[in-house]
Design a protein around this motif. Sequence first.
Motif, short mmCIF file in Angstrom:
data_model
loop_
_atom_site.label_atom_id
_atom_site.label_comp_id
_atom_site.label_asym_id
_atom_site.label_seq_id
_atom_site.Cartn_x
_atom_site.Cartn_y
_atom_site.Cartn_z
N LEU A 176 0.82 -1.22 0.00
CA LEU A 176 0.00 0.00 0.00
C LEU A 176 0.85 1.27 0.00
N HIS A 177 2.18 1.11 -0.02
CA HIS A 177 3.13 2.22 -0.15
C HIS A 177 3.06 3.23 1.01
N PRO A 178 3.35 2.77 2.23
CA PRO A 178 3.39 3.71 3.36
C PRO A 178 4.44 4.80 3.14
N LEU A 179 4.15 5.98 3.65
CA LEU A 179 5.07 7.11 3.49
C LEU A 179 6.43 6.80 4.10
N VAL A 180 6.44 6.18 5.25
CA VAL A 180 7.70 5.80 5.90
C VAL A 180 7.42 4.61 6.83
N VAL A 181 8.40 3.72 6.94
CA VAL A 181 8.37 2.67 7.95
C VAL A 181 9.62 2.83 8.80
N LYS A 182 9.52 2.45 10.09
CA LYS A 182 10.64 2.70 11.00
C LYS A 182 10.93 1.50 11.91
N PRO A 183 11.46 0.42 11.35
CA PRO A 183 11.92 -0.65 12.24
C PRO A 183 13.25 -0.24 12.89
N ASN A 184 13.54 -0.78 14.07
CA ASN A 184 14.91 -0.63 14.56
C ASN A 184 15.74 -1.74 13.93
N HIS A 185 17.05 -1.71 14.14
CA HIS A 185 17.91 -2.66 13.43
C HIS A 185 17.65 -4.10 13.85
N HIS A 186 17.21 -4.32 15.10
CA HIS A 186 16.88 -5.67 15.54
C HIS A 186 15.61 -6.16 14.83
N GLU A 187 14.61 -5.29 14.75
CA GLU A 187 13.35 -5.67 14.10
C GLU A 187 13.56 -5.93 12.61
N LEU A 188 14.42 -5.13 11.98
CA LEU A 188 14.71 -5.35 10.56
C LEU A 188 15.40 -6.69 10.36
N ALA A 189 16.33 -7.03 11.23
CA ALA A 189 17.02 -8.31 11.13
C ALA A 189 16.04 -9.48 11.30
N GLU A 190 15.10 -9.33 12.24
CA GLU A 190 14.12 -10.39 12.47
C GLU A 190 13.21 -10.59 11.27
N LEU A 191 12.91 -9.50 10.54
CA LEU A 191 12.06 -9.62 9.36
C LEU A 191 12.67 -10.56 8.33
N PHE A 192 14.00 -10.57 8.26
CA PHE A 192 14.68 -11.36 7.24
C PHE A 192 15.49 -12.52 7.85
N ASN A 193 15.25 -12.79 9.14
CA ASN A 193 15.88 -13.93 9.83
C ASN A 193 17.39 -13.91 9.64
N THR A 194 18.00 -12.77 9.99
CA THR A 194 19.44 -12.62 9.80
C THR A 194 20.04 -11.78 10.92
N THR A 195 21.32 -11.51 10.84
CA THR A 195 21.99 -10.57 11.73
C THR A 195 22.82 -9.63 10.87
#
Length: 307
Positions: A176-195
């Motif tokens: 839906l093209h949000p204006l901005v998303v703001k994960p922290n670096h831990h949350e972003l890593a969890e999204l992609f199952n990585t470090t």
Amino acid sequence: MIYTITANPSIDYVLQLKDLTTGKVNRTTSDVKLPGGKGINVSRILKELNIDSTALGFVGGSTGEMFKSLLSQHELKTDFTNVHEDTRINVKINAIEQDEETEINGTGPAISNEEKTSFLKQLESVGTGDVVIMSGSLPKKLPDTFYLDIAKMIQENGADFVIDTTGQALLDTLPLHPLVVKPNHHELAELFNTTFNSDQEIIDHARKLLDKGAKHVLVSMAGDGALLVTKDHAYKANAPKGVVINSVGAGDSMIAGFAGTFMKNNDPIESFHIGAACGSATAFSQDIAVKEKIDEVYKAISISELS
């Protein structure tokens, strides 16, 4: 106009004490009652930045009246939906000598279908040029897709939106093209199952969110600063020096600074600069940051282009 949605606002009863001993009588050194909720925090920062917003949400009962009374001192424009059950109370305990924060959050009222319908009618006039910022937990009986359904509705009318969420709920909003998303670096890593081992790895994965539909990606990294990633460039804001007093509301403040500024000037770099200043200023404050603190912190932040 910017509309902030706090579906489950609260009275935040913040207690400070030297240390917390469970199972014993503890005495506070100070206490304060604050109008709480992530969307409320966004509206309060926007007020400090002299940017108009209207705060929406569900408020009810005697605690709802107290909530509105506490909020009135901030002179925000509001249009709450009145509900039958009580607004919740959250207890936040700061044990200073233990350097620990403990939170006990209420569940909030159960929202009836009639109350939900009344709320959604308020959004029918939202359209081109407006931004709706949705954040925080949902009260009982609202579906998990409540924010996503609102995003679909207002997008059809030409409005932009921001949903402050994580995990699959975040991924579901990206088409839906949000204006901005703001994960922290831990949350972003969890999204992609990585470090992550470098800023570049964070940037690479943030761009995956852009590929899925996000317009801008902010990544907060605590003491390592923050990143703004766009389709063509990536920028880093340093972490200014200061004593972290209260982490509650820092992320909300960053979103408010970015979205509010971007709505005015369409400049992602300046919006990032102000957003980073708002986030850090709140972290360095007992409550949501005031304009003077934001201006002070802004001067201590520099933005550098990484790629």
